[in-house]
Design a protein around this motif. Structure first.
Motif, PDB file in Angstrom:
ATOM      1  N   PHE A  68       9.754 -31.406   8.957  1.00  0.00           N
ATOM      2  CA  PHE A  68       9.088 -31.751  10.213  1.00  0.00           C
ATOM      3  C   PHE A  68       8.215 -30.609  10.726  1.00  0.00           C
ATOM      4  O   PHE A  68       7.206 -30.850  11.388  1.00  0.00           O
ATOM      5  CB  PHE A  68      10.108 -32.200  11.251  1.00  0.00           C
ATOM      6  CG  PHE A  68      10.472 -33.656  11.127  1.00  0.00           C
ATOM      7  CD1 PHE A  68      10.248 -34.525  12.169  1.00  0.00           C
ATOM      8  CD2 PHE A  68      11.024 -34.163   9.966  1.00  0.00           C
ATOM      9  CE1 PHE A  68      10.567 -35.877  12.065  1.00  0.00           C
ATOM     10  CE2 PHE A  68      11.345 -35.498   9.835  1.00  0.00           C
ATOM     11  CZ  PHE A  68      11.117 -36.364  10.890  1.00  0.00           C
ATOM     12  N   ASP A  73       4.441 -35.715  19.869  1.00  0.00           N
ATOM     13  CA  ASP A  73       3.344 -36.658  19.613  1.00  0.00           C
ATOM     14  C   ASP A  73       2.852 -37.335  20.893  1.00  0.00           C
ATOM     15  O   ASP A  73       1.906 -38.111  20.853  1.00  0.00           O
ATOM     16  CB  ASP A  73       3.782 -37.753  18.637  1.00  0.00           C
ATOM     17  CG  ASP A  73       3.853 -37.285  17.190  1.00  0.00           C
ATOM     18  OD1 ASP A  73       3.398 -36.168  16.893  1.00  0.00           O
ATOM     19  OD2 ASP A  73       4.361 -38.064  16.357  1.00  0.00           O
ATOM     20  N   THR A 122       2.310 -34.525  12.887  1.00  0.00           N
ATOM     21  CA  THR A 122       2.757 -35.735  13.572  1.00  0.00           C
ATOM     22  C   THR A 122       4.062 -36.254  12.976  1.00  0.00           C
ATOM     23  O   THR A 122       4.410 -35.947  11.836  1.00  0.00           O
ATOM     24  CB  THR A 122       1.705 -36.865  13.470  1.00  0.00           C
ATOM     25  OG1 THR A 122       1.618 -37.292  12.101  1.00  0.00           O
ATOM     26  CG2 THR A 122       0.343 -36.414  13.976  1.00  0.00           C
ATOM     27  N   THR A 123       4.724 -37.076  13.757  1.00  0.00           N
ATOM     28  CA  THR A 123       5.958 -37.715  13.298  1.00  0.00           C
ATOM     29  C   THR A 123       5.667 -38.587  12.084  1.00  0.00           C
ATOM     30  O   THR A 123       6.440 -38.593  11.118  1.00  0.00           O
ATOM     31  CB  THR A 123       6.563 -38.576  14.426  1.00  0.00           C
ATOM     32  OG1 THR A 123       6.733 -37.763  15.576  1.00  0.00           O
ATOM     33  CG2 THR A 123       7.903 -39.165  14.015  1.00  0.00           C
ATOM     34  N   ALA A 175       5.377 -36.481   9.005  1.00  0.00           N
ATOM     35  CA  ALA A 175       6.679 -35.910   8.645  1.00  0.00           C
ATOM     36  C   ALA A 175       7.585 -36.962   8.020  1.00  0.00           C
ATOM     37  O   ALA A 175       8.217 -36.715   6.987  1.00  0.00           O
ATOM     38  CB  ALA A 175       7.340 -35.293   9.876  1.00  0.00           C
ATOM     39  N   LYS A 222      10.080 -34.495  17.627  1.00  0.00           N
ATOM     40  CA  LYS A 222       8.749 -34.663  17.021  1.00  0.00           C
ATOM     41  C   LYS A 222       7.977 -35.768  17.738  1.00  0.00           C
ATOM     42  O   LYS A 222       6.777 -35.634  17.983  1.00  0.00           O
ATOM     43  CB  LYS A 222       8.896 -34.971  15.527  1.00  0.00           C
ATOM     44  CG  LYS A 222       7.619 -34.832  14.748  1.00  0.00           C
ATOM     45  CD  LYS A 222       7.208 -33.389  14.643  1.00  0.00           C
ATOM     46  CE  LYS A 222       6.126 -33.195  13.611  1.00  0.00           C
ATOM     47  NZ  LYS A 222       5.717 -31.800  13.510  1.00  0.00           N
ATOM     48  N   LYS A 276      14.316 -30.278   9.379  1.00  0.00           N
ATOM     49  CA  LYS A 276      13.555 -29.351  10.230  1.00  0.00           C
ATOM     50  C   LYS A 276      12.432 -28.687   9.444  1.00  0.00           C
ATOM     51  O   LYS A 276      11.321 -28.519   9.956  1.00  0.00           O
ATOM     52  CB  LYS A 276      14.480 -28.300  10.844  1.00  0.00           C
ATOM     53  CG  LYS A 276      15.344 -28.846  11.962  1.00  0.00           C
ATOM     54  CD  LYS A 276      16.315 -27.795  12.472  1.00  0.00           C
ATOM     55  CE  LYS A 276      17.238 -28.385  13.531  1.00  0.00           C
ATOM     56  NZ  LYS A 276      18.234 -27.414  14.007  1.00  0.00           N
ATOM     57  N   TYR A 325      14.056 -36.337  15.190  1.00  0.00           N
ATOM     58  CA  TYR A 325      13.037 -37.377  15.362  1.00  0.00           C
ATOM     59  C   TYR A 325      12.495 -37.359  16.793  1.00  0.00           C
ATOM     60  O   TYR A 325      11.294 -37.414  17.020  1.00  0.00           O
ATOM     61  CB  TYR A 325      13.608 -38.766  15.079  1.00  0.00           C
ATOM     62  CG  TYR A 325      14.059 -39.018  13.665  1.00  0.00           C
ATOM     63  CD1 TYR A 325      13.321 -38.584  12.563  1.00  0.00           C
ATOM     64  CD2 TYR A 325      15.220 -39.728  13.410  1.00  0.00           C
ATOM     65  CE1 TYR A 325      13.730 -38.837  11.268  1.00  0.00           C
ATOM     66  CE2 TYR A 325      15.634 -39.998  12.118  1.00  0.00           C
ATOM     67  CZ  TYR A 325      14.894 -39.557  11.052  1.00  0.00           C
ATOM     68  OH  TYR A 325      15.299 -39.821   9.773  1.00  0.00           O
TER      69      TYR A 325
END
Length: 191
Positions: free
Chosen positions: A74, A142, A79-80, A83, A138, A71, A135
Protein backbone atom coordinates in the motif's frame (compact mmCIF):
# COMPACT_ATOMS: atom_id res chain seq x y z
CA UNK A 1 19.05 -19.24 24.50
CA UNK A 2 19.13 -18.91 20.70
CA UNK A 3 18.27 -22.60 20.36
CA UNK A 4 15.08 -22.15 22.42
CA UNK A 5 13.97 -19.22 20.24
CA UNK A 6 14.69 -21.21 17.09
CA UNK A 7 12.73 -24.17 18.47
CA UNK A 8 9.78 -21.96 19.33
CA UNK A 9 9.86 -20.34 15.88
CA UNK A 10 10.02 -23.81 14.29
CA UNK A 11 6.98 -24.94 16.29
CA UNK A 12 5.06 -21.80 15.28
CA UNK A 13 5.92 -22.23 11.59
CA UNK A 14 5.00 -25.92 11.52
CA UNK A 15 1.82 -25.43 13.54
CA UNK A 16 0.69 -22.49 11.39
CA UNK A 17 1.06 -24.62 8.29
CA UNK A 18 -0.78 -27.55 9.87
CA UNK A 19 -3.60 -25.34 11.23
CA UNK A 20 -4.08 -23.76 7.80
CA UNK A 21 -4.21 -27.16 6.08
CA UNK A 22 -6.23 -29.14 8.64
CA UNK A 23 -7.86 -26.56 10.89
CA UNK A 24 -7.30 -26.22 14.59
CA UNK A 25 -9.41 -29.22 15.56
CA UNK A 26 -7.86 -31.37 12.83
CA UNK A 27 -4.41 -31.15 14.39
CA UNK A 28 -3.86 -33.15 17.53
CA UNK A 29 -1.11 -32.55 20.04
CA UNK A 30 0.47 -35.92 19.22
CA UNK A 31 0.73 -34.94 15.54
CA UNK A 32 2.29 -31.58 16.48
CA UNK A 33 4.82 -33.30 18.73
CA UNK A 34 5.72 -35.83 16.05
CA UNK A 35 6.06 -33.33 13.19
CA UNK A 36 8.01 -30.88 15.38
CA UNK A 37 10.11 -33.71 16.80
CA UNK A 38 9.38 -32.59 20.36
CA UNK A 39 8.64 -34.19 23.66
CA UNK A 40 5.49 -33.14 25.47
CA UNK A 41 7.65 -31.45 28.10
CA UNK A 42 9.53 -29.42 25.48
CA UNK A 43 6.25 -28.34 23.90
CA UNK A 44 4.79 -27.18 27.22
CA UNK A 45 8.07 -25.40 28.02
CA UNK A 46 7.41 -23.11 25.03
CA UNK A 47 3.60 -23.05 25.32
CA UNK A 48 2.64 -23.62 28.98
CA UNK A 49 -1.07 -23.08 28.25
CA UNK A 50 -0.97 -25.73 25.52
CA UNK A 51 -2.29 -25.94 22.00
CA UNK A 52 -4.60 -22.93 22.30
CA UNK A 53 -1.69 -20.70 23.32
CA UNK A 54 0.17 -21.99 20.27
CA UNK A 55 -2.85 -21.19 18.07
CA UNK A 56 -3.02 -17.62 19.40
CA UNK A 57 0.72 -17.20 18.78
CA UNK A 58 0.31 -18.54 15.22
CA UNK A 59 -2.59 -16.18 14.55
CA UNK A 60 -0.62 -13.19 15.83
CA UNK A 61 2.41 -14.19 13.76
CA UNK A 62 0.23 -14.54 10.63
CA UNK A 63 -1.39 -11.18 11.34
CA UNK A 64 1.99 -9.47 11.64
CA UNK A 65 3.21 -11.04 8.40
CA UNK A 66 0.03 -10.17 6.49
CA UNK A 67 -0.20 -6.58 7.71
CA UNK A 68 3.51 -5.94 7.11
CA UNK A 69 3.20 -7.25 3.54
CA UNK A 70 0.07 -5.18 2.95
CA UNK A 71 1.64 -2.02 4.36
CA UNK A 72 4.61 -2.42 2.01
CA UNK A 73 2.33 -2.85 -0.99
CA UNK A 74 0.00 0.00 0.00
CA UNK A 75 2.93 2.37 0.58
CA UNK A 76 4.12 1.84 -3.00
CA UNK A 77 0.94 3.07 -4.67
CA UNK A 78 -0.85 6.41 -4.66
CA UNK A 79 -4.41 5.12 -4.65
CA UNK A 80 -6.35 2.32 -3.02
CA UNK A 81 -7.30 0.99 -6.46
CA UNK A 82 -3.65 0.65 -7.51
CA UNK A 83 -2.67 -0.92 -4.19
CA UNK A 84 -5.50 -3.46 -4.24
CA UNK A 85 -4.94 -4.26 -7.93
CA UNK A 86 -1.29 -5.01 -7.18
CA UNK A 87 -2.03 -6.93 -3.99
CA UNK A 88 -4.58 -9.11 -5.79
CA UNK A 89 -2.20 -9.60 -8.72
CA UNK A 90 0.41 -10.87 -6.26
CA UNK A 91 -2.13 -13.25 -4.67
CA UNK A 92 -3.13 -14.54 -8.12
CA UNK A 93 0.54 -15.05 -9.09
CA UNK A 94 1.16 -16.87 -5.82
CA UNK A 95 -1.83 -19.12 -6.36
CA UNK A 96 -0.96 -19.84 -9.99
CA UNK A 97 2.64 -20.65 -9.02
CA UNK A 98 2.08 -22.59 -5.79
CA UNK A 99 -1.63 -23.57 -5.87
CA UNK A 100 -1.88 -22.15 -2.36
CA UNK A 101 -2.09 -18.70 -0.83
CA UNK A 102 0.22 -18.62 2.11
CA UNK A 103 -0.73 -16.46 5.01
CA UNK A 104 -3.42 -14.27 3.52
CA UNK A 105 -6.40 -15.96 5.11
CA UNK A 106 -7.42 -16.97 8.59
CA UNK A 107 -10.53 -18.76 7.31
CA UNK A 108 -9.33 -22.31 7.84
CA UNK A 109 -8.82 -21.50 11.51
CA UNK A 110 -11.72 -19.08 11.96
CA UNK A 111 -14.22 -21.57 10.52
CA UNK A 112 -14.00 -23.48 13.81
CA UNK A 113 -14.89 -20.46 15.94
CA UNK A 114 -17.76 -22.21 17.71
CA UNK A 115 -15.36 -24.70 19.23
CA UNK A 116 -12.58 -22.38 20.34
CA UNK A 117 -12.27 -19.88 23.15
CA UNK A 118 -13.19 -16.22 23.35
CA UNK A 119 -9.47 -15.35 23.41
CA UNK A 120 -8.97 -17.06 20.03
CA UNK A 121 -12.04 -15.31 18.60
CA UNK A 122 -10.70 -11.95 19.82
CA UNK A 123 -7.28 -12.65 18.31
CA UNK A 124 -8.90 -13.39 14.94
CA UNK A 125 -11.02 -10.24 15.24
CA UNK A 126 -7.90 -8.17 15.93
CA UNK A 127 -6.28 -9.63 12.83
CA UNK A 128 -9.23 -8.79 10.60
CA UNK A 129 -9.45 -5.32 12.16
CA UNK A 130 -5.76 -4.69 11.42
CA UNK A 131 -6.22 -5.62 7.77
CA UNK A 132 -9.37 -3.51 7.53
CA UNK A 133 -7.52 -0.54 9.06
CA UNK A 134 -4.95 -0.67 6.24
CA UNK A 135 -7.75 -0.48 3.66
CA UNK A 136 -9.52 2.28 5.59
CA UNK A 137 -6.38 4.41 5.91
CA UNK A 138 -5.70 4.22 2.17
CA UNK A 139 -9.34 4.96 1.32
CA UNK A 140 -9.28 8.00 3.62
CA UNK A 141 -6.15 9.21 1.83
CA UNK A 142 -8.10 8.82 -1.44
CA UNK A 143 -10.66 11.32 -0.13
CA UNK A 144 -13.39 9.06 1.21
CA UNK A 145 -15.17 10.33 4.31
CA UNK A 146 -14.45 8.45 7.53
CA UNK A 147 -17.75 6.53 7.31
CA UNK A 148 -17.36 5.76 3.59
CA UNK A 149 -13.79 4.59 4.13
CA UNK A 150 -14.90 2.39 7.04
CA UNK A 151 -17.76 0.87 5.04
CA UNK A 152 -15.64 0.31 1.93
CA UNK A 153 -12.83 -1.21 4.02
CA UNK A 154 -15.25 -3.75 5.47
CA UNK A 155 -16.53 -4.57 1.98
CA UNK A 156 -12.98 -4.99 0.67
CA UNK A 157 -11.98 -7.16 3.61
CA UNK A 158 -14.99 -9.47 3.20
CA UNK A 159 -14.74 -9.59 -0.59
CA UNK A 160 -11.04 -10.33 -0.78
CA UNK A 161 -11.16 -12.84 2.08
CA UNK A 162 -14.08 -14.58 0.37
CA UNK A 163 -12.27 -14.63 -2.98
CA UNK A 164 -9.23 -16.21 -1.35
CA UNK A 165 -11.39 -18.93 0.22
CA UNK A 166 -13.23 -19.57 -3.05
CA UNK A 167 -9.96 -19.83 -4.97
CA UNK A 168 -8.59 -22.32 -2.46
CA UNK A 169 -11.85 -24.30 -2.45
CA UNK A 170 -12.22 -24.35 -6.24
CA UNK A 171 -8.50 -24.94 -6.88
CA UNK A 172 -8.59 -21.99 -9.25
CA UNK A 173 -7.49 -18.38 -9.27
CA UNK A 174 -10.63 -17.38 -11.20
CA UNK A 175 -12.49 -16.07 -8.10
CA UNK A 176 -9.51 -13.83 -7.27
CA UNK A 177 -9.22 -12.71 -10.88
CA UNK A 178 -12.94 -11.90 -11.03
CA UNK A 179 -12.87 -9.95 -7.77
CA UNK A 180 -9.75 -8.06 -8.93
CA UNK A 181 -11.49 -7.10 -12.17
CA UNK A 182 -14.76 -6.10 -10.48
CA UNK A 183 -13.06 -4.12 -7.72
CA UNK A 184 -11.04 -2.25 -10.30
CA UNK A 185 -14.20 -1.44 -12.30
CA UNK A 186 -16.21 -0.34 -9.25
CA UNK A 187 -13.47 1.90 -7.84
CA UNK A 188 -12.93 3.54 -11.21
CA UNK A 189 -16.68 4.18 -11.53
CA UNK A 190 -16.69 5.81 -8.06
CA UNK A 191 -14.27 8.53 -9.19
Amino acid sequence: MKVAVDTKEKIIAIATDLFRKKGYLGVGLSELLKVCELSKGAFYHHFPAGKEELLITCLRTMNKMITNDMKKIFAQYDTTTEAIDNMLSELIRQYERDKVIIGYTFNSIVSEMGSVSEVVRQTCEESYDAIQAIYQEKLSADGFSHQQASDQALLLNATIEGAIMLSLTKHSSIPLQTVARLLSISTHQHK
